[in-house]
Write a protein that holds these residues in place. Structure first.
Motif, PDB file in Angstrom:
ATOM      1  N   ASP A 155       0.682  -1.377   0.132  1.00  0.00           N
ATOM      2  CA  ASP A 155      -0.130   0.031  -0.007  1.00  0.00           C
ATOM      3  C   ASP A 155       0.891   1.209  -0.022  1.00  0.00           C
ATOM      4  OD1 ASP A 155      -2.388  -1.459  -0.078  1.00  0.00           O
ATOM      5  OD2 ASP A 155      -2.647  -1.264   2.229  1.00  0.00           O
ATOM      6  N   PHE A 156       2.122   0.969   0.442  1.00  0.00           N
ATOM      7  CA  PHE A 156       3.088   2.152   0.540  1.00  0.00           C
ATOM      8  C   PHE A 156       4.068   2.201  -0.513  1.00  0.00           C
ATOM      9  CE2 PHE A 156       1.040   1.911   4.556  1.00  0.00           C
ATOM     10  CZ  PHE A 156       0.646   2.888   5.093  1.00  0.00           C
ATOM     11  N   GLY A 157       3.870   1.505  -1.592  1.00  0.00           N
ATOM     12  CA  GLY A 157       4.771   1.357  -2.791  1.00  0.00           C
ATOM     13  C   GLY A 157       5.982   0.413  -2.512  1.00  0.00           C
ATOM     14  N   LEU A 158       6.037  -0.339  -1.288  1.00  0.00           N
ATOM     15  CA  LEU A 158       7.148  -1.161  -0.891  1.00  0.00           C
ATOM     16  C   LEU A 158       6.801  -2.611  -1.649  1.00  0.00           C
ATOM     17  CD1 LEU A 158       7.644  -0.055   2.523  1.00  0.00           C
ATOM     18  CD2 LEU A 158       8.932   0.637   0.609  1.00  0.00           C
ATOM     19  N   THR A 159       7.086  -2.642  -3.017  1.00  0.00           N
ATOM     20  CA  THR A 159       6.490  -4.038  -3.540  1.00  0.00           C
ATOM     21  C   THR A 159       7.762  -4.811  -4.193  1.00  0.00           C
ATOM     22  OG1 THR A 159       6.647  -2.445  -5.684  1.00  0.00           O
ATOM     23  CG2 THR A 159       4.471  -2.693  -4.671  1.00  0.00           C
ATOM     24  N   TYR A 160       8.697  -4.488  -3.819  1.00  0.00           N
ATOM     25  CA  TYR A 160       9.993  -5.290  -4.283  1.00  0.00           C
ATOM     26  C   TYR A 160       9.674  -6.629  -3.450  1.00  0.00           C
ATOM     27  CZ  TYR A 160      14.745  -7.551  -4.464  1.00  0.00           C
ATOM     28  OH  TYR A 160      15.747  -8.374  -4.540  1.00  0.00           O
ATOM     29  N   ASN A 161      10.120  -7.848  -4.418  1.00  0.00           N
ATOM     30  CA  ASN A 161       9.849  -9.133  -4.073  1.00  0.00           C
ATOM     31  C   ASN A 161      10.740 -10.060  -5.053  1.00  0.00           C
ATOM     32  OD1 ASN A 161       9.179 -11.179  -1.998  1.00  0.00           O
ATOM     33  ND2 ASN A 161       7.191 -10.508  -2.032  1.00  0.00           N
ATOM     34  N   ALA A 162      10.853 -11.343  -4.442  1.00  0.00           N
ATOM     35  CA  ALA A 162      11.524 -12.273  -5.317  1.00  0.00           C
ATOM     36  C   ALA A 162      10.935 -13.587  -5.002  1.00  0.00           C
ATOM     37  CB  ALA A 162      12.990 -12.390  -4.977  1.00  0.00           C
ATOM     38  N   ALA A 163      10.757 -14.178  -6.239  1.00  0.00           N
ATOM     39  CA  ALA A 163      10.165 -15.585  -5.988  1.00  0.00           C
ATOM     40  C   ALA A 163      11.048 -16.584  -5.800  1.00  0.00           C
ATOM     41  CB  ALA A 163       9.801 -16.151  -7.683  1.00  0.00           C
ATOM     42  N   LEU A 164      11.062 -17.422  -4.785  1.00  0.00           N
ATOM     43  CA  LEU A 164      11.509 -18.616  -4.372  1.00  0.00           C
ATOM     44  C   LEU A 164      11.611 -20.060  -5.091  1.00  0.00           C
ATOM     45  CD1 LEU A 164      10.692 -18.109  -0.627  1.00  0.00           C
ATOM     46  CD2 LEU A 164      12.727 -17.259  -1.789  1.00  0.00           C
ATOM     47  N   GLU A 165      12.550 -20.461  -5.549  1.00  0.00           N
ATOM     48  CA  GLU A 165      12.499 -21.894  -6.031  1.00  0.00           C
ATOM     49  C   GLU A 165      11.731 -22.769  -5.262  1.00  0.00           C
ATOM     50  OE1 GLU A 165      16.638 -23.486  -6.835  1.00  0.00           O
ATOM     51  OE2 GLU A 165      17.211 -21.528  -7.508  1.00  0.00           O
ATOM     52  N   THR A 166      11.669 -22.833  -4.118  1.00  0.00           N
ATOM     53  CA  THR A 166      10.775 -23.765  -3.497  1.00  0.00           C
ATOM     54  C   THR A 166       9.459 -23.490  -3.556  1.00  0.00           C
ATOM     55  OG1 THR A 166      11.360 -22.651  -1.539  1.00  0.00           O
ATOM     56  CG2 THR A 166      12.663 -24.606  -1.931  1.00  0.00           C
ATOM     57  N   GLY A 167       9.050 -22.264  -4.099  1.00  0.00           N
ATOM     58  CA  GLY A 167       7.773 -21.810  -4.165  1.00  0.00           C
ATOM     59  C   GLY A 167       7.475 -20.618  -3.153  1.00  0.00           C
ATOM     60  N   GLY A 168       6.550 -19.690  -3.530  1.00  0.00           N
ATOM     61  CA  GLY A 168       6.418 -18.596  -2.396  1.00  0.00           C
ATOM     62  C   GLY A 168       7.216 -17.737  -2.917  1.00  0.00           C
ATOM     63  N   VAL A 169       7.345 -16.437  -2.009  1.00  0.00           N
ATOM     64  CA  VAL A 169       8.093 -15.375  -2.434  1.00  0.00           C
ATOM     65  C   VAL A 169       9.009 -15.265  -0.996  1.00  0.00           C
ATOM     66  CG1 VAL A 169       6.604 -14.185  -3.968  1.00  0.00           C
ATOM     67  CG2 VAL A 169       6.089 -13.920  -1.307  1.00  0.00           C
ATOM     68  N   LEU A 170      10.043 -14.129  -1.339  1.00  0.00           N
ATOM     69  CA  LEU A 170      10.923 -13.600  -0.398  1.00  0.00           C
ATOM     70  C   LEU A 170      10.278 -13.024   1.074  1.00  0.00           C
ATOM     71  CD1 LEU A 170      14.200 -13.730   0.375  1.00  0.00           C
ATOM     72  CD2 LEU A 170      14.073 -11.632  -0.896  1.00  0.00           C
ATOM     73  N   LEU A 171       9.397 -12.095   0.464  1.00  0.00           N
ATOM     74  CA  LEU A 171       8.766 -11.275   1.623  1.00  0.00           C
ATOM     75  C   LEU A 171       7.417 -11.316   1.671  1.00  0.00           C
ATOM     76  CD1 LEU A 171      11.227  -8.071   0.752  1.00  0.00           C
ATOM     77  CD2 LEU A 171      11.507  -9.752   2.800  1.00  0.00           C
ATOM     78  N   GLY A 172       6.858 -11.401   2.850  1.00  0.00           N
ATOM     79  CA  GLY A 172       5.400 -11.214   3.151  1.00  0.00           C
ATOM     80  C   GLY A 172       4.984  -9.923   2.762  1.00  0.00           C
ATOM     81  N   GLU A 173       3.679  -9.546   2.808  1.00  0.00           N
ATOM     82  CA  GLU A 173       3.226  -8.252   2.286  1.00  0.00           C
ATOM     83  C   GLU A 173       2.815  -7.552   3.723  1.00  0.00           C
ATOM     84  OE1 GLU A 173      -0.639  -8.960   0.417  1.00  0.00           O
ATOM     85  OE2 GLU A 173       0.439  -9.559  -1.628  1.00  0.00           O
ATOM     86  N   LYS A 174       2.488  -8.273   4.799  1.00  0.00           N
ATOM     87  CA  LYS A 174       2.351  -7.672   6.020  1.00  0.00           C
ATOM     88  C   LYS A 174       3.451  -7.333   6.812  1.00  0.00           C
ATOM     89  CE  LYS A 174      -2.341  -8.252   5.220  1.00  0.00           C
ATOM     90  NZ  LYS A 174      -2.943  -7.208   4.901  1.00  0.00           N
ATOM     91  N   VAL A 175       3.477  -6.115   7.443  1.00  0.00           N
ATOM     92  CA  VAL A 175       4.540  -5.624   8.420  1.00  0.00           C
ATOM     93  C   VAL A 175       3.811  -5.358   9.602  1.00  0.00           C
ATOM     94  CG1 VAL A 175       6.205  -4.004   8.705  1.00  0.00           C
ATOM     95  CG2 VAL A 175       5.802  -4.764   6.246  1.00  0.00           C
ATOM     96  N   THR A 176       4.495  -5.910  10.675  1.00  0.00           N
ATOM     97  CA  THR A 176       3.956  -5.489  12.099  1.00  0.00           C
ATOM     98  C   THR A 176       4.893  -4.553  12.583  1.00  0.00           C
ATOM     99  OG1 THR A 176       3.099  -7.586  12.473  1.00  0.00           O
ATOM    100  CG2 THR A 176       3.412  -6.342  14.349  1.00  0.00           C
ATOM    101  N   ILE A 177       4.445  -3.091  13.076  1.00  0.00           N
ATOM    102  CA  ILE A 177       5.009  -2.329  13.707  1.00  0.00           C
ATOM    103  C   ILE A 177       5.016  -2.339  14.936  1.00  0.00           C
ATOM    104  CG2 ILE A 177       5.565   0.358  13.680  1.00  0.00           C
ATOM    105  CD1 ILE A 177       4.290   0.247  10.661  1.00  0.00           C
ATOM    106  N   THR A 178       5.798  -1.992  15.734  1.00  0.00           N
ATOM    107  CA  THR A 178       5.576  -2.194  17.454  1.00  0.00           C
ATOM    108  C   THR A 178       6.565  -0.985  17.820  1.00  0.00           C
ATOM    109  OG1 THR A 178       5.479  -4.728  17.253  1.00  0.00           O
ATOM    110  CG2 THR A 178       5.832  -3.651  19.438  1.00  0.00           C
TER     111      THR A 178
END
Length: 187
Positions: A155-178
């Motif tokens: 939602d904030f333009g932080l869209t970088y990611n990479a596909a993994l050979e084992t399936g899925g992606v490098l980074l999740g979409e959700k970020v928890t801020i504490t």
């Protein structure tokens, strides 16, 4: 159910202007990494001012974190996070938050506000948990709290990611801020 201002009692609460105590506070985050664990990080340089009103629900907060101060304890990753793939620190040097309202829902405080990352502003709500108020050994009156929210980084333009050979992606979409907060009442 939302609580009205007349029913709020906060032991030790005082109206005034409070400055963040950066030595006793932390602006942290976590994100899913390679779909199996979480990576945590924080911003080492940040600032915040809280203005507490006689009616706690009329209080406000403004805060910012310096993007270049991001650390995940991995220098190469930190350098990558400062680039255009992520935060683009030279163009957007701070992440900013300005509250738009405070409310109580089912006995819990919520702080609504506008969060700006990479020049994109979106509404967010922090769950706010008072730790309490008290004096330190140096005559300062302090307040403590924890605030937490979850955002979708895309939602904030932080869209970088990479596909993994084992399936899925490098980074999740959700970020928890504490946020672990301690602030001093200004005299």
């Amino acid at each position: 159910m939302t609580t009205t201002a007349s029913t709020i009692e906060i032991p030790g609460y005082r109206a005034g202007t409070w400055k963040i105590d950066t030595a006793h506070s932390e602006v942290g985050f976590s994100i899913r990494h390679i779909m199996i664990s979480k990576v945590k990080g924080k911003f080492e340089r940040f600032d915040a001012t809280f203005v507490t009103a006689e009616n706690p629900l009329e209080s406000s907060v403004t805060a910012s974190a310096e993007v270049a101060s991001i650390t995940t304890n991995e220098p190469n990753r930190d350098a990558h996070l400062r680039t255009g793939d992520f935060f683009e620190a030279t163009t957007y040097p701070t992440i900013d938050f300005v509250s738009t309202g405070i409310r109580v829902e089912d006995g819990d405080f919520k702080i609504d506000g506008d969060l700006t990352i990479r020049g994109i502003t979106k509404p967010v709500t922090f769950d706010f948990d008072f730790g309490g108020f008290g004096g330190d050994p140096y005559g300062n009156y302090k307040g403590g709290a924890t605030a937490k929210t979850v955002i979708n980084r895309e939602d904030f333009g932080l869209t970088y990611n990479a596909a993994l050979e084992t399936g899925g992606v490098l980074l999740g979409e959700k970020v928890t801020i504490t946020l672990e907060l301690q602030a001093s009442l200004q005299q």
